[in-house]
Design a protein around this motif. Structure first.
Motif, PDB file in Angstrom:
ATOM      1  N   THR A 109       0.822  -1.215   0.000  1.00 42.29           N
ATOM      2  CA  THR A 109       0.000   0.000   0.000  1.00 42.29           C
ATOM      3  C   THR A 109       0.853   1.261   0.000  1.00 42.29           C
ATOM      4  O   THR A 109       0.343   2.350  -0.228  1.00 42.29           O
ATOM      5  N   ARG A 110       2.209   1.098   0.244  1.00 43.47           N
ATOM      6  CA  ARG A 110       3.087   2.262   0.305  1.00 43.47           C
ATOM      7  C   ARG A 110       3.850   2.465  -1.011  1.00 43.47           C
ATOM      8  O   ARG A 110       4.888   3.115  -1.050  1.00 43.47           O
ATOM      9  N   THR A 111       3.348   1.935  -2.117  1.00 41.63           N
ATOM     10  CA  THR A 111       4.096   1.943  -3.378  1.00 41.63           C
ATOM     11  C   THR A 111       4.548   3.343  -3.770  1.00 41.63           C
ATOM     12  O   THR A 111       5.727   3.587  -4.034  1.00 41.63           O
ATOM     13  N   ALA A 112       3.637   4.297  -3.845  1.00 42.69           N
ATOM     14  CA  ALA A 112       3.988   5.652  -4.289  1.00 42.69           C
ATOM     15  C   ALA A 112       4.980   6.297  -3.326  1.00 42.69           C
ATOM     16  O   ALA A 112       5.935   6.964  -3.747  1.00 42.69           O
ATOM     17  N   GLU A 113       4.812   6.069  -2.027  1.00 44.72           N
ATOM     18  CA  GLU A 113       5.712   6.647  -1.033  1.00 44.72           C
ATOM     19  C   GLU A 113       7.105   6.054  -1.152  1.00 44.72           C
ATOM     20  O   GLU A 113       8.111   6.758  -1.069  1.00 44.72           O
ATOM     21  N   VAL A 114       7.170   4.731  -1.369  1.00 47.03           N
ATOM     22  CA  VAL A 114       8.466   4.066  -1.506  1.00 47.03           C
ATOM     23  C   VAL A 114       9.223   4.619  -2.702  1.00 47.03           C
ATOM     24  O   VAL A 114      10.412   4.917  -2.635  1.00 47.03           O
ATOM     25  N   VAL A 115       8.544   4.775  -3.844  1.00 45.20           N
ATOM     26  CA  VAL A 115       9.193   5.285  -5.049  1.00 45.20           C
ATOM     27  C   VAL A 115       9.695   6.704  -4.836  1.00 45.20           C
ATOM     28  O   VAL A 115      10.800   7.071  -5.254  1.00 45.20           O
ATOM     29  N   ALA A 116       8.914   7.525  -4.143  1.00 43.00           N
ATOM     30  CA  ALA A 116       9.301   8.923  -3.924  1.00 43.00           C
ATOM     31  C   ALA A 116      10.511   9.049  -3.012  1.00 43.00           C
ATOM     32  O   ALA A 116      11.260  10.022  -3.094  1.00 43.00           O
ATOM     33  N   GLU A 117      10.749   8.046  -2.142  1.00 43.27           N
ATOM     34  CA  GLU A 117      11.848   8.120  -1.182  1.00 43.27           C
ATOM     35  C   GLU A 117      13.185   7.633  -1.739  1.00 43.27           C
ATOM     36  O   GLU A 117      14.199   7.698  -1.068  1.00 43.27           O
ATOM     37  N   ARG A 118      13.201   7.129  -2.960  1.00 40.33           N
ATOM     38  CA  ARG A 118      14.432   6.530  -3.482  1.00 40.33           C
ATOM     39  C   ARG A 118      15.578   7.540  -3.544  1.00 40.33           C
ATOM     40  O   ARG A 118      15.396   8.697  -3.917  1.00 40.33           O
ATOM     41  N   GLU A 119      16.776   7.049  -3.190  1.00 41.44           N
ATOM     42  CA  GLU A 119      17.987   7.863  -3.294  1.00 41.44           C
ATOM     43  C   GLU A 119      18.721   7.533  -4.589  1.00 41.44           C
ATOM     44  O   GLU A 119      18.632   6.419  -5.109  1.00 41.44           O
ATOM     45  N   ALA A 120      19.448   8.520  -5.120  1.00 38.09           N
ATOM     46  CA  ALA A 120      20.235   8.299  -6.323  1.00 38.09           C
ATOM     47  C   ALA A 120      21.344   7.285  -6.059  1.00 38.09           C
ATOM     48  O   ALA A 120      21.884   7.205  -4.951  1.00 38.09           O
ATOM     49  N   LEU A 121      21.668   6.491  -7.070  1.00 39.14           N
ATOM     50  CA  LEU A 121      22.749   5.522  -6.921  1.00 39.14           C
ATOM     51  C   LEU A 121      24.083   6.266  -6.815  1.00 39.14           C
ATOM     52  O   LEU A 121      24.390   7.120  -7.651  1.00 39.14           O
ATOM     53  N   PRO A 122      24.902   5.952  -5.829  1.00 36.07           N
ATOM     54  CA  PRO A 122      26.114   6.741  -5.557  1.00 36.07           C
ATOM     55  C   PRO A 122      27.253   6.429  -6.529  1.00 36.07           C
ATOM     56  O   PRO A 122      27.260   5.378  -7.188  1.00 36.07           O
ATOM     57  N   PRO A 123      28.253   7.323  -6.617  1.00 31.84           N
ATOM     58  CA  PRO A 123      29.408   7.082  -7.505  1.00 31.84           C
ATOM     59  C   PRO A 123      30.132   5.777  -7.208  1.00 31.84           C
ATOM     60  O   PRO A 123      30.644   5.133  -8.123  1.00 31.84           O
ATOM     61  N   VAL A 124      30.202   5.382  -5.926  1.00 37.19           N
ATOM     62  CA  VAL A 124      30.914   4.159  -5.594  1.00 37.19           C
ATOM     63  C   VAL A 124      30.251   2.946  -6.241  1.00 37.19           C
ATOM     64  O   VAL A 124      30.913   1.970  -6.626  1.00 37.19           O
ATOM     65  N   PHE A 125      28.926   2.992  -6.416  1.00 35.77           N
ATOM     66  CA  PHE A 125      28.227   1.910  -7.110  1.00 35.77           C
ATOM     67  C   PHE A 125      28.688   1.826  -8.566  1.00 35.77           C
ATOM     68  O   PHE A 125      28.975   0.744  -9.084  1.00 35.77           O
ATOM     69  N   TRP A 126      28.774   2.987  -9.226  1.00 37.53           N
ATOM     70  CA  TRP A 126      29.187   3.002 -10.632  1.00 37.53           C
ATOM     71  C   TRP A 126      30.638   2.546 -10.787  1.00 37.53           C
ATOM     72  O   TRP A 126      31.008   1.939 -11.806  1.00 37.53           O
ATOM     73  N   ALA A 127      31.472   2.804  -9.791  1.00 38.68           N
ATOM     74  CA  ALA A 127      32.858   2.352  -9.865  1.00 38.68           C
ATOM     75  C   ALA A 127      32.935   0.820  -9.840  1.00 38.68           C
ATOM     76  O   ALA A 127      33.753   0.216 -10.547  1.00 38.68           O
ATOM     77  N   THR A 128      32.078   0.184  -9.032  1.00 37.88           N
ATOM     78  CA  THR A 128      32.055  -1.281  -9.024  1.00 37.88           C
ATOM     79  C   THR A 128      31.607  -1.823 -10.375  1.00 37.88           C
ATOM     80  O   THR A 128      32.088  -2.878 -10.831  1.00 37.88           O
ATOM     81  N   ILE A 129      30.700  -1.099 -11.024  1.00 43.00           N
ATOM     82  CA  ILE A 129      30.232  -1.524 -12.345  1.00 43.00           C
ATOM     83  C   ILE A 129      31.391  -1.521 -13.345  1.00 43.00           C
ATOM     84  O   ILE A 129      31.535  -2.435 -14.164  1.00 43.00           O
ATOM     85  N   VAL A 130      32.233  -0.480 -13.290  1.00 39.50           N
ATOM     86  CA  VAL A 130      33.377  -0.392 -14.209  1.00 39.50           C
ATOM     87  C   VAL A 130      34.253  -1.637 -14.089  1.00 39.50           C
ATOM     88  O   VAL A 130      34.611  -2.272 -15.078  1.00 39.50           O
ATOM     89  N   VAL A 131      34.611  -1.986 -12.860  1.00 43.69           N
ATOM     90  CA  VAL A 131      35.509  -3.124 -12.633  1.00 43.69           C
ATOM     91  C   VAL A 131      34.900  -4.403 -13.191  1.00 43.69           C
ATOM     92  O   VAL A 131      35.561  -5.164 -13.922  1.00 43.69           O
TER      93      VAL A 131
END
Length: 550
Positions: free
Chosen positions: A206-228
């Protein structure tokens, strides 16, 4: 060692894991018992039963993984927007894989195998991202390595049972197609066990819209792991090429399956311990060691010419996968904040690495066919070394903005593709030679692929040799089958056999020659038969002679 005490401690450690993790482990065991029963069979089924060329194996694996790539991202993103609802995707994914196995078993040609692999990868893509997100959401941070390691261990336990069952069926005389039907039946068990899985604690649809609105951006450290991991995946082609390389080194079908089972035993045995260890030491330490082991194994597959070396290489390959598969997923989980879109993040991880693996599989098929069976493994070892350098740089404190990381990712992909293109261009003179060979002028990959060492076995055969070496003789009912090889090209072999058979008193009933294969049908008063010739590599022709009563 006090075995009962050790078993008790293992059971206690298992019970400390979240219930969802334990149940998903049993589900993966049942599913992979079916999948891995079929996996080492499919490349052989394609090339032996259906007669597909090796390049088609790479194409099929590449396209199938590309489908899984897109679905993994979609399933993760949609399950996030459904309020972190993962279970419907997991059920649908395992159901699709069960249907796919029936398609493989019924396939009259490689086209339906391609369709079946697409459906199977669609199912894998649909379930994999939500399943890993569910494991992450169901597990405390201090147990992530152990949870992912346990899941991979159970997954691989099924992968051990599958090939062993395949060996039993092969030794019992069951055809390759029949084994695929057995795999289809085993997959049905997965759908029954799925009833015990629940959504993660705290899930509230029942909290679908609230959950989506609370999302944080994926951090740079996540993208660095993707590179490797993408850099590594650009050289990590399908394991089907390991199976084919083992076959190429002279191992029989049963022995290949057993060697693959050894790899899975090592993988299964070490996945959970390595995962638990990664909760206590830096995960990057285990990942770096895994990349180094991968590079050594692929280099070994590239340089070896002895069939027995496949056994230790497959065993050490199991160490690599145990040190990286579950640990890498926990490594990604560590980079995500509590309110991150976990499904989307895992979808991106699977999307980028699977897309890189698609490139790796297609390039591996081309390199195998047009350069050498060794070439894909040289490229794989090099990619692992490059990824290891990036991992070390990352752990030494290298930090980059997300935009810089994405640009580096694109640049690295272009660079690896450029190297592959240069490697093929380096062999371009062989292509020119191939176009000049054969009566119709059509090119065949065999005419410019370097030859591995010739077989050393010898067989005594009372049949015109025509400059050939016979390596094997068998009786199949009233028919005698002789196998061997001859130096040169099929055009020369055709002429040599026509001359030798005529000199021995045989009548040539038919003689056909194409750029890469040929046949001569012969007969005398007592026997009849056929000499089938195929260009195996640049300077060697493979022979198969059938002789039967006239």
């Amino acid at each position: 060692m006090n075995v009962p005490r050790v078993l008790t401690r293992i059971e206690q450690a298992r019970r400390r894991l979240p219930a969802n993790v334990r149940k998903l482990g049993w589900i993966s065991l049942a599913n992979d018992a079916a999948s891995e029963l079929a996996y080492p069979i499919v490349p052989l089924f394609l090339t032996v039963t259906l007669g597909a060329p090796v390049a088609i194996v790479g194409l099929i694996e590449g396209i199938a993984e590309a489908i899984a790539t897109g679905v993994r991202l979609l399933s993760g993103w949609v399950s996030d927007r459904m309020g972190d609802r993962r279970k419907p995707w997991i059920i649908g994914g395992y159901g699709a894989s069960t249907v796919a196995r029936a398609m493989l078993a019924a396939a009259p040609g490689w086209g339906l195998v391609l369709a079946g692999r697409i459906v199977d990868r669609f199912g894998k893509g649909a379930r994999s991202t939500p399943r890993d997100a569910l494991i992450r959401d169901s597990t405390p941070a201090e147990q992530r390595g152990s949870s992912f390691g346990y899941h991979r261990a159970m997954d691989t336990a099924g992968a051990v049972l599958g090939p062993l069952l395949a060996v039993i069926l092969l030794e019992s005389g069951v055809a390759l197609r029949g084994i695929l039907w057995v795999a289809c039946g085993l997959g049905v068990i997965t759908l029954v066990v799925l009833r015990g899985v629940r959504e993660a604690p705290g899930h509230d649809p029942t909290r679908t819209a609230e959950v989506v609105a609370e999302r944080e951006a994926l951090p740079p450290v996540f993208w660095a792991t993707i590179v490797v991991w993408v850099l590594f995946s650009l050289g990590n082609s399908s394991d089907a090429f390991l199976v084919l390389r083992a076959r190429d080194l002279g191992l029989g079908v049963v022995v290949v399956v057993l060697a693959y089972a050894v790899y899975n035993v090592i993988y299964c045995s070490l996945s959970w311990p390595f995962g638990a260890l990664s909760d206590r030491v830096p995960r990057s330490l285990l990942l770096g060691g895994g990349l180094a082991v991968f590079a050594l194994v692929y280099f070994g597959f590239a340089v070896t010419s002895r069939g027995w070396t496949v056994w230790p290489l497959f065993a050490v390959y199991g160490v690599y996968i145990a040190a990286t598969e579950g640990v890498a997923r926990a490594w990604v989980a560590d980079t995500l904040p509590d309110r991150a879109a976990v499904g989307t993040a895992y979808g991106i991880f699977f999307l980028t690495t699977a897309a890189a693996s698609l490139v790796a599989s297609v390039v591996a098929g081309v390199l195998w066919t047009y350069v050498s069976p060794r070439a894909p493994f040289v490229v794989g070892a090099a990619a692992a070394v490059v990824a290891l350098v990036f991992l070390v740089g990352f752990e030494l404190g290298w930090q980059a903005r997300a935009r810089t990381v994405k640009l580096a990712l694109i640049g690295a992909g272009v660079a690896v593709l450029a190297v592959a293109a240069l490697a093929i261009a380096f062999e371009h003179h062989r292509l020119a030679e191939a176009f000049d060979t054969g009566e119709s002028g059509a090119a065949s990959a065999a005419y410019f692929r370097p030859c591995d060492p010739a077989p050393t076995a010898r067989a005594q055969v009372a049949f015109p040799a025509a400059g050939s070496t016979y390596t094997h003789r068998s009786i199949e009912g009233p028919t005698t089958v002789v196998k061997g090889f001859r130096g040169g090209v099929v055009k020369e072999a055709n002429a040599a056999y026509r001359s030798a058979l005529a000199a021995a008193g045989y009548t040539i009933l038919r003689s056909e020659i194409d750029p890469a294969d040929s046949e001569v049908v012969f007969r005398n008063a007592k026997t009849s038969g056929q000499v089938a010739m195929a260009q195996e590599c640049k300077s060697r022709v493979r022979l198969r002679i059938t002789i039967r009563p006239a």
